[in-house]
Design a protein around this motif. Structure first.
Motif, PDB file in Angstrom:
ATOM      1  N   SER A  49       0.630  -1.087   0.095  1.00  0.00           N
ATOM      2  CA  SER A  49      -0.033   0.130   0.134  1.00  0.00           C
ATOM      3  C   SER A  49       0.852   1.323   0.076  1.00  0.00           C
ATOM      4  O   SER A  49       0.260   2.377  -0.113  1.00  0.00           O
ATOM      5  N   GLY A  50       2.010   1.119   0.175  1.00  0.00           N
ATOM      6  CA  GLY A  50       3.056   2.275   0.280  1.00  0.00           C
ATOM      7  C   GLY A  50       3.769   2.449   1.566  1.00  0.00           C
ATOM      8  O   GLY A  50       4.838   2.984   1.620  1.00  0.00           O
ATOM      9  N   ARG A  51       3.222   1.993   2.613  1.00  0.00           N
ATOM     10  CA  ARG A  51       3.786   2.240   3.931  1.00  0.00           C
ATOM     11  C   ARG A  51       3.582   1.021   5.046  1.00  0.00           C
ATOM     12  O   ARG A  51       2.369   0.686   4.981  1.00  0.00           O
ATOM     13  N   ILE A  52       4.465   0.665   5.511  1.00  0.00           N
ATOM     14  CA  ILE A  52       4.452  -0.552   6.603  1.00  0.00           C
ATOM     15  C   ILE A  52       3.728   0.442   7.906  1.00  0.00           C
ATOM     16  O   ILE A  52       4.288   1.545   8.232  1.00  0.00           O
ATOM     17  N   HIS A  53       2.963  -0.366   8.481  1.00  0.00           N
ATOM     18  CA  HIS A  53       2.186   0.183   9.640  1.00  0.00           C
ATOM     19  C   HIS A  53       2.606  -0.545  10.874  1.00  0.00           C
ATOM     20  O   HIS A  53       3.024  -1.498  10.897  1.00  0.00           O
ATOM     21  N   ILE A  54       2.167   0.104  11.908  1.00  0.00           N
ATOM     22  CA  ILE A  54       2.634  -0.602  13.505  1.00  0.00           C
ATOM     23  C   ILE A  54       2.133  -2.016  13.419  1.00  0.00           C
ATOM     24  O   ILE A  54       2.863  -2.716  14.147  1.00  0.00           O
ATOM     25  N   GLY A  55       1.099  -2.335  12.883  1.00  0.00           N
ATOM     26  CA  GLY A  55       0.360  -3.626  12.868  1.00  0.00           C
ATOM     27  C   GLY A  55       1.229  -4.724  12.231  1.00  0.00           C
ATOM     28  O   GLY A  55       1.556  -5.821  12.702  1.00  0.00           O
ATOM     29  N   HIS A  56       1.779  -3.997  11.040  1.00  0.00           N
ATOM     30  CA  HIS A  56       2.814  -5.170  10.390  1.00  0.00           C
ATOM     31  C   HIS A  56       4.202  -5.190  11.217  1.00  0.00           C
ATOM     32  O   HIS A  56       4.678  -6.364  11.347  1.00  0.00           O
ATOM     33  N   VAL A  57       4.562  -4.109  12.061  1.00  0.00           N
ATOM     34  CA  VAL A  57       5.793  -4.368  12.763  1.00  0.00           C
ATOM     35  C   VAL A  57       5.320  -5.246  14.047  1.00  0.00           C
ATOM     36  O   VAL A  57       6.252  -6.119  14.013  1.00  0.00           O
ATOM     37  N   ARG A  58       4.461  -5.433  14.603  1.00  0.00           N
ATOM     38  CA  ARG A  58       4.239  -6.370  15.662  1.00  0.00           C
ATOM     39  C   ARG A  58       4.144  -7.767  14.857  1.00  0.00           C
ATOM     40  O   ARG A  58       4.727  -8.564  15.683  1.00  0.00           O
ATOM     41  N   ASN A  59       3.522  -7.917  13.862  1.00  0.00           N
ATOM     42  CA  ASN A  59       3.327  -9.322  13.074  1.00  0.00           C
ATOM     43  C   ASN A  59       4.692  -9.879  12.921  1.00  0.00           C
ATOM     44  O   ASN A  59       5.052 -11.069  13.348  1.00  0.00           O
ATOM     45  N   TYR A  60       5.441  -8.896  12.240  1.00  0.00           N
ATOM     46  CA  TYR A  60       6.661  -9.377  11.495  1.00  0.00           C
ATOM     47  C   TYR A  60       7.931  -9.738  12.824  1.00  0.00           C
ATOM     48  O   TYR A  60       8.783 -10.472  12.635  1.00  0.00           O
ATOM     49  N   THR A  61       7.739  -8.686  13.952  1.00  0.00           N
ATOM     50  CA  THR A  61       8.671  -8.693  14.969  1.00  0.00           C
ATOM     51  C   THR A  61       8.272 -10.189  15.526  1.00  0.00           C
ATOM     52  O   THR A  61       9.340 -10.952  16.025  1.00  0.00           O
ATOM     53  N   SER A 567       0.948 -25.062  12.313  1.00  0.00           N
ATOM     54  CA  SER A 567       0.504 -24.385  13.293  1.00  0.00           C
ATOM     55  C   SER A 567       0.288 -22.661  13.001  1.00  0.00           C
ATOM     56  O   SER A 567       0.920 -21.983  12.105  1.00  0.00           O
ATOM     57  N   LEU A 568      -0.938 -22.197  13.582  1.00  0.00           N
ATOM     58  CA  LEU A 568      -1.487 -20.769  13.191  1.00  0.00           C
ATOM     59  C   LEU A 568      -1.527 -20.129  14.273  1.00  0.00           C
ATOM     60  O   LEU A 568      -1.870 -20.392  15.412  1.00  0.00           O
ATOM     61  N   PHE A 569      -0.898 -18.774  14.131  1.00  0.00           N
ATOM     62  CA  PHE A 569      -1.188 -17.790  15.503  1.00  0.00           C
ATOM     63  C   PHE A 569      -1.831 -16.584  14.753  1.00  0.00           C
ATOM     64  O   PHE A 569      -1.079 -15.868  13.912  1.00  0.00           O
ATOM     65  N   THR A 570      -2.735 -16.093  15.484  1.00  0.00           N
ATOM     66  CA  THR A 570      -3.465 -14.764  15.078  1.00  0.00           C
ATOM     67  C   THR A 570      -3.041 -13.835  16.116  1.00  0.00           C
ATOM     68  O   THR A 570      -3.669 -13.845  17.288  1.00  0.00           O
ATOM     69  N   GLN A 571      -2.335 -12.882  15.687  1.00  0.00           N
ATOM     70  CA  GLN A 571      -1.775 -11.864  16.633  1.00  0.00           C
ATOM     71  C   GLN A 571      -2.790 -10.905  16.887  1.00  0.00           C
ATOM     72  O   GLN A 571      -3.653 -10.473  16.153  1.00  0.00           O
ATOM     73  N   GLY A 572      -2.852 -10.208  17.971  1.00  0.00           N
ATOM     74  CA  GLY A 572      -3.694  -8.923  18.253  1.00  0.00           C
ATOM     75  C   GLY A 572      -3.153  -7.764  17.723  1.00  0.00           C
ATOM     76  O   GLY A 572      -2.306  -7.716  16.978  1.00  0.00           O
ATOM     77  N   MET A 573      -4.239  -6.678  17.555  1.00  0.00           N
ATOM     78  CA  MET A 573      -3.959  -5.424  16.920  1.00  0.00           C
ATOM     79  C   MET A 573      -3.285  -4.568  17.716  1.00  0.00           C
ATOM     80  O   MET A 573      -3.293  -4.610  19.086  1.00  0.00           O
ATOM     81  N   VAL A 574      -2.666  -3.473  17.093  1.00  0.00           N
ATOM     82  CA  VAL A 574      -1.937  -2.565  17.937  1.00  0.00           C
ATOM     83  C   VAL A 574      -2.922  -1.285  17.928  1.00  0.00           C
ATOM     84  O   VAL A 574      -3.598  -0.664  16.737  1.00  0.00           O
ATOM     85  N   THR A 575      -3.265  -0.666  19.166  1.00  0.00           N
ATOM     86  CA  THR A 575      -4.314   0.255  19.136  1.00  0.00           C
ATOM     87  C   THR A 575      -3.776   1.584  19.750  1.00  0.00           C
ATOM     88  O   THR A 575      -2.565   1.739  20.157  1.00  0.00           O
TER      89      THR A 575
END
Length: 843
Positions: A49-61, A567-575
């Protein structure tokens, strides 16, 4: 000798330095020929979309910590990244900004890739893919042709949402209040020839396979089970007053005595017959075509009907039930006609209430409630049958079986298993997608493009200045010779649903030969993905389609894997809280970003003019609400390791994480605290600290278990605790060993800090280091703390060897000065000793 390091850790220098080293040494490139145990860690790849957002950062970390940890434990790790690059936003940008979708997408990829690199993720960039490149989608076309040859792809006429102004098919979510989201035109339902994947052939497999996914969240498995929607019901025919028969299917045959009307879809043959020469019926059918096309949409729409003048004879009571054309019945579901039971189905209840039709009770919690009136809603729950003739008193399950038996014995119906799942329509009437590799010939019909002519690439010379699909109006691209007879023919101008692109990308990451989609042997070595991480919003469509695609490829002999993700993990959102004030002209909220606001404990003010803004709820970060934080700004101010640490701290990873400036500042301070502690490492130190040795080994062992269970916040808490213990300990060889272990513990989480400190110890790359070894003997405490109570109140504690005899515990307790003061000279009448835990003195 103590390591000599600068007073402060400078992430602006260290982050760049170590990212360059990792790139130069290709530290995270997976080796297909390795004999190490394999670990495939994957986060759902992003849309560019053009920019990584904080939710991406949490997921990828989260994924990065696990991948780095697995490397430290001796695994050959595949941790790739790519781009889900086709889709409507690029075409929207083309129309709004006058840019080409390809250029817009590739620029965004470059920007986002740079952002990800600044965060220090241990990614194998040599395997990077973008689904918009022919090197990827050409192989997708080949697989699509293979599935067609196996009978798993077909073409049929289907109802779609058609925007008559933009000349395009709209997804259901693009229809707002019956109008196209862009044009505002009233949307029409049209019949178009569409391509489908035969996912219904795999309904049983997909349902049964869920039971093997014991490392998936129960919530996700339940959502998929409901979406597949296996149900046993009754299909039977009503005799109509017109002399015809009307087939209906119901999952609740037990409620048949409660039927008070029958409804058919607007495009059902009965409806079409009624509309012949009947303008009012024609107008109503046209009105229905302006509504939604999914069951979910129709659940919430106002229920509308048109009485056909036809009645249906009830098979048991002989009553004549009115037949309506109804806007909430879909031709694609069941038979396109329903037996309506208002008392026990909410949509039927709404319809019957509107049109004054009978609402009959045939299920009650107790037989005594047979005549209990309904409230404002239907009652769809379980119970016993009432007002139902021979079914009275039966449970719902027994009544279902009895009705199906009666219908089959009397020859007017049969029990039937049906599925909510429908075949997957993959046609999209737009440019920016994978061209469907088929050719339409007037002589030969629909012909697949020969594989030697793949990929069928998108033309670059397209425009978006007029509505519709640019591929349709391209002057040359669609005109081609038939590969079978050579006569002039036409390319398929539909492109594939982007969910197809994401249904097999994990296979291409694992194996990337140039001449075929993948090597089955390499797939066998890497798949299934050991750990897949992504948002709960993908619980149904993406994950279900990926499971289907994998099983379909296995069925046609391409691979041997049944389930793609072990194995699947669904992370929470950053608010983040929102900041707003009301627009004085229209009362609508005007939102402000955190960067525009000065926040204090008293409230918030706008930096521009010092006026007060309202602090709103803490919600998911959203561009529309402007409560977003730019990761680049945070990295520039605090460094990559601080933001990574924040993403892992405090909240369990499956829960939402509230963003706070104070939190990220605290993480930055902890980075510096660790840096100072690492500088106290002394390789020449001597002396032993058994308690610290034990604490270190126990922390290493527990943190490993936490990371493997994705309990990152627990591992973080243990690291804080060990840090405090080391800081309090006197210099010794044990303390230096603990510092080195701590450095390795934080390496997956704070890799730049760890590399900088590790290098000053002269130990090589921490990216190549092993996880600290654990001595099993040190995992068991050989000392215990025993509470000493006088008259039930705690007065002292004793640190003693584990297993100390009762007599010795009693002697030590009585020798305690604190205990003696508490006794005040009173005689001890009784001593209760619980070994290793408690001494209680009764005076």
């Amino acid at each position: 000798m103590t390591a000599i390091i600068p007073e402060r850790f400078d992430p602006s220098i260290a982050d760049t330095r170590w990212q360059q080293v990792w790139d130069e040494q290709q530290s995270f490139r997976a080796d297909d020929s390795s004999t190490k145990p394999r670990s495939y860690v994957l986060e759902m790849f992003p849309y560019p979309s053009g920019r990584i957002h904080i939710g991406h950062v949490r997921n990828y970390t989260m994924g990065d910590v696990l991948a780095r940890y697995k490397r430290m434990r001796g695994h050959e790790v595949l941790h790739p990244m790519g781009w889900d690059a086709f889709g409507m936003p690029a075409e929207n940008a083309a129309m709004e900004k006058g840019v080409h979708p390809g250029g817009w997408t590739r620029d965004n990829i470059a920007n986002m890739k740079a952002q990800l690199k600044r965060l220090g993720f241990a990614l194998d960039w040599s395997r990077e893919i973008a689904t918009c490149e022919p090197e990827y989608y050409g192989h997708e076309q080949a697989l699509f042709v293979d599935l067609y040859a196996a009978g798993l792809v077909y073409r049929k006429e289907s109802t779609v949402n058609w925007d008559p102004v933009d000349h395009t098919v709209l997804a259901n979510e693009q229809v707002i209040d019956g109008r196209g989201w862009r044009s505002g035109a009233l949307v029409e339902k049209r019949k178009l020839n569409q391509w489908f994947l035969k996912i219904t052939d795999f309904a049983d497999e997909l349902l049964e396979g869920l039971s093997t996914l014991d490392k998936w969240p129960e919530k996700v498995r339940t959502m998929q089970e409901n979406w597949i929607g296996k149900s046993q019901g009754l299909q039977f025919a009503f005799d109509l007053s017109s002399g015809d028969k009307l087939e209906v299917y119901t999952t609740r045959p037990d409620t048949i005595f409660g039927a008070s009307f029958v409804a058919v879809a607007a495009d059902h043959p009965v409806a079409q017959g009624v509309a012949t020469g009947n303008p009012a019926a024609q107008d109503f059918i046209a009105l229905c075509k302006q509504g939604g096309t999914t069951a979910a949409e129709l659940e919430t729409a106002e229920k509308l009907g048109f009485y056909t003048g036809i009645t249906a004879r009830h098979p048991f009571t002989g009553a004549d039930l009115p037949v309506y054309i109804a806007n909430f019945v879909l031709m694609e579901y069941g038979t396109g006609a329903i037996m309506a039971v208002p008392g026990h189905d909410q949509r039927d209840f709404d319809f019957a209430t509107k049109y004054g039709l009978p609402i009959l009770r045939v299920v009650a919690t107790d037989p005594a409630d047979a005549d209990k009136p309904f409230g404002k809603e239907a009652e769809a729950g379980d119970g016993v049958l009432v007002n139902s003739g021979f079914l009275d008193g039966m449970t719902v399950a027994d009544a279902k079986a009895a009705i199906i038996d009666r219908a089959q014995n009397e020859g007017f119906g049969e029990g039937k298993t049906v599925w909510r799942l429908r075949d997957w329509g993959v046609s999209r009437q737009r440019y920016w997608g994978t061209p469907i590799p088929f050719i339409h010939c007037e002589v030969c019909g629909v012909v697949p493009v020969p594989k030697k002519h793949l990929p069928v690439t998108l033309p670059e010379d397209v425009t978006f200045d007029v509505p519709g699909n640019p591929l349709d109006r391209h002057p040359t691209w669609k005109h081609v010779g038939c590969p079978q007879c050579g006569n002039p023919a036409r390319r398929e101008t539909d492109t594939l649903d982007t969910f197809v692109d994401s249904s097999w990308y994990f296979l291409r990451f694992a194996s990337q030969p140039a001449d075929r989609p993948f090597d089955p042997e390499e797939i066998k070595r890497w798949l299934p993905v050991e750990q897949y991480i992504g948002g709960i919003e993908h619980a149904i469509l993406h994950l279900l389609y990926a499971r289907f695609w994998t099983r379909a490829l296995a069925r046609i002999g391409k691979i041997e894997v049944a389930e793609p993700f072990a194995s699947l993990f669904t992370q929470g959102m950053v608010t983040h809280e929102t900041y707003e004030r009301k627009n004085p002209e229209n009362g609508q909220p005007i939102f402000f970003s955190p960067a525009e606001v000065e926040r204090t404990s008293e409230g918030a003010t706008l930096k521009a003019d010092g006026t007060t803004v309202e602090v709103g709820r803490v919600i998911k970060m959203s561009k529309s609400k402007k409560n977003v934080v730019d990761p680049d700004e945070i990295v520039a101010k605090y460094g990559a390791d601080a933001i990574r640490w924040f993403m892992l701290s405090d909240s369990p990873p499956e829960r939402d994480l509230p963003w706070s400036e104070a939190g990220i500042e605290g993480c930055a301070r902890f980075v510096q605290r660790l840096w100072r502690l690492f500088g106290q490492y002394d390789a020449a130190a001597t002396g032993e600290d058994k308690a610290l040795d034990r604490k270190t080994h126990q922390t290493v062992h527990a943190a490993a278990s936490d990371i493997e269970a994705l309990g990152f916040n627990k591992a973080v808490a243990r690291i804080y605790e060990l840090t405090g213990a080391i800081e309090k300990a006197a210099p010794s060889a044990s303390r230096s060993a603990a510092i080195r272990s701590l450095l390795l513990l934080v390496a997956p989480m704070m890799p730049h800090l760890a590399e900088e400190a590790f290098a000053r110890l002269g130990s090589g790359l921490v990216a190549d280091a092993a996880w600290p070894e654990v001595d099993p003997a040190l995992l068991v405490d050989d000392e215990v703390t025993v509470a000493v109570q006088v008259k039930g109140k705690l007065r002292d504690t004793l640190t003693v060897a584990k297993g100390t005899a009762k007599e010795e515990l009693e002697r030590l307790a009585l020798a305690s000065e604190k205990v003696q003061r508490a006794l005040e000279g009173a005689e001890v009448k009784k001593v209760i000793v619980v070994p290793d835990r408690l001494v209680n003195l009764v005076a």
